[in-house]
Design a protein around this motif. Structure first.
Motif, short mmCIF file in Angstrom:
data_model
loop_
_atom_site.label_atom_id
_atom_site.label_comp_id
_atom_site.label_asym_id
_atom_site.label_seq_id
_atom_site.Cartn_x
_atom_site.Cartn_y
_atom_site.Cartn_z
N LYS A 16 0.88 -1.16 0.03
CA LYS A 16 0.09 0.07 0.00
C LYS A 16 0.77 1.16 -0.13
O LYS A 16 1.60 1.52 1.10
CB LYS A 16 -0.97 -0.05 1.16
N PRO A 17 0.76 2.33 -0.91
CA PRO A 17 1.55 3.30 -1.03
C PRO A 17 1.11 4.33 0.16
O PRO A 17 -0.14 4.08 0.75
CB PRO A 17 1.05 4.09 -2.53
N VAL A 18 2.07 5.00 0.80
CA VAL A 18 1.72 6.11 1.75
C VAL A 18 1.54 7.16 1.07
O VAL A 18 1.71 7.91 0.13
CB VAL A 18 2.98 6.16 2.57
N LYS A 19 0.29 7.86 1.47
CA LYS A 19 -0.24 9.06 1.06
C LYS A 19 0.50 10.38 1.73
O LYS A 19 1.09 10.17 2.87
CB LYS A 19 -1.78 9.33 1.74
N PHE A 20 0.87 11.19 0.62
CA PHE A 20 2.04 12.16 0.98
C PHE A 20 1.33 12.79 2.13
O PHE A 20 1.85 13.35 2.88
CB PHE A 20 2.17 13.02 -0.07
N ALA A 21 -0.12 13.16 2.19
CA ALA A 21 -0.93 13.92 2.99
C ALA A 21 -0.56 13.66 4.48
O ALA A 21 -0.71 14.03 5.59
CB ALA A 21 -2.27 14.23 2.67
N GLU A 22 -0.54 12.25 4.78
CA GLU A 22 -0.33 11.53 5.99
C GLU A 22 1.10 11.22 6.51
O GLU A 22 1.11 10.77 7.37
CB GLU A 22 -1.09 10.30 5.84
N VAL A 84 1.19 10.04 -3.79
CA VAL A 84 1.51 8.93 -2.72
C VAL A 84 3.04 8.79 -2.91
O VAL A 84 3.64 9.14 -3.91
CB VAL A 84 0.73 7.53 -3.11
N VAL A 85 3.45 8.12 -2.00
CA VAL A 85 5.11 7.51 -1.81
C VAL A 85 5.05 6.09 -1.84
O VAL A 85 4.43 5.50 -0.93
CB VAL A 85 5.56 8.18 -0.90
N LEU A 86 5.89 5.45 -2.54
CA LEU A 86 6.05 4.09 -2.62
C LEU A 86 7.01 3.67 -1.54
O LEU A 86 8.06 4.64 -1.46
CB LEU A 86 6.68 3.56 -4.09
#
Length: 333
Positions: A16-22, A84-86
């Motif tokens: 699951k990619p990480v949401k940049f906003a989080e 998003v960030v992988l």
């Protein structure tokens, strides 16, 4: 680097990619996980909310478009917040700040494929075929709500939770790109002519797809799909009941960059038992132009535009196409 060498650890779910906003919140919590560190957490989060966009602009942190996971080309403002960030992009960024990344393996949800249905269907959309090649159930995949941001011609895009892992998602997208790049190889695939065949413009015969998948070296295809890799002819129209047997095709001598495409369409119409005129040929050229299939670039009110020699753009009108069809008819008609 050993675990003891990291100052803190950040845990994310596998695939699951990480949401940049989080990300700022997640990093601040990793640095200050205790409830009695809430003031330190708050300061860290504020600082990170300022630092992370700057890191993106400096190229230290790679962010990606959530629709397709391609590298974001304009990560500013709301576009940056929705990016998003992988994990593979996050590891070096965190490591430089003495933060380790733990990837928590999740039990993949069972996705049962109705192989009897697909054997009876015999054909599938390009993305469905690629999903089947990875053992993914097309009916379980979820379309991405921001797919429209990828622009026209980008095809179907899916949310990350449609895949058991990021690797599976990347592999799916690579297979789909490879299939689309080879889709018009007449030696491998039955040509899709929407108006003249039971195959849609983005559909393939599963028998042909499975055989092609083996030829390009996909060893992980499910055995149920591999079993379909045998010559099965699909009638070109509902009136046909026997396998399609193509006639001889003569390559054009001369012409320009669009001539081979025009001749191929003419041959396809002829072999399908259809009348070859400028009308249906132009309809297919326009369809290909909307998908920007080389050398076509776009449609116009009077026809289509295509890339000519040395990158110049030329327009082909209906009267001009009629003359070209007449030229083809002298040889292939």
């Amino acid at each position: 680097m050993e675990e003891k060498n990291y100052f803190a650890w950040l845990s994310i779910d596998d695939g699951k990619p990480v949401k940049f906003a989080e990300l700022a919140d997640m990093m601040a919590k990793a640095l200050h996980p205790s409830d009695d560190e809430w003031m330190d957490y708050g300061v860290a989060r504020v600082n990170l909310e300022q630092e992370l966009p700057q890191a993106v602009q400096r190229g230290e942190l790679v962010v990606r478009n959530p629709a397709g996971l391609g590298r974001h080309t304009f990560p500013v403002g709301q576009s940056l917040k929705s990016s998003v960030v992988l994990p593979q992009d996050l590891i070096p960024f965190l490591g430089a700040r003495s933060i380790g990344l733990r990837i928590v393996k999740q039990q993949a949800e069972a996705r049962s494929i109705d192989w009897e249905y697909w054997r009876a269907m015999r054909k599938a959309k390009e993305w469905q075929a690629c999903a089947l090649s990875l053992g993914l159930d097309p009916d379980s995949m979820k379309g991405h709500p921001q797919a429209w941001m990828a622009g026209p011609g980008s095809g179907q895009l899916f949310t990350s939770d449609s895949f058991p892992s990021t690797d599976a998602q990347v592999k799916f997208e690579k297979r789909l790109r490879l299939l689309r790049a080879n889709r018009y190889d007449r030696a491998v695939f039955t040509p899709p002519l929407t108006q003249y065949s039971s195959l849609g413009p983005d559909e393939v015969l599963l028998s042909e797809f499975a055989a092609w998948g083996q030829s390009v070296g996909w060893p992980d295809m499910p055995p149920e799909l591999v079993e379909m890799a045998k010559p099965v002819a699909l009638p070109r129209s509902t009136k046909e009941a026997k396998p399609f047997a193509p006639k001889t095709r003569i390559e054009p001598q001369g012409g320009d960059s669009l001539t081979p495409t025009i001749w191929t369409i003419c041959y396809d119409l002829r072999d399908a038992g259809k009348k070859v005129t400028a009308g249906p040929v132009m309809a297919e050229l326009k369809r290909m132009a909307t998908q920007k299939i080389h050398p076509l670039t776009c449609t116009t009110a009077g026809g289509v535009k295509y890339e000519y020699e040395k990158g110049d753009e030329q327009e082909l009108t209906a009267p001009q196409l009629d003359k070209r069809v007449q030229e083809w008819r002298k040889v292939g008609g």
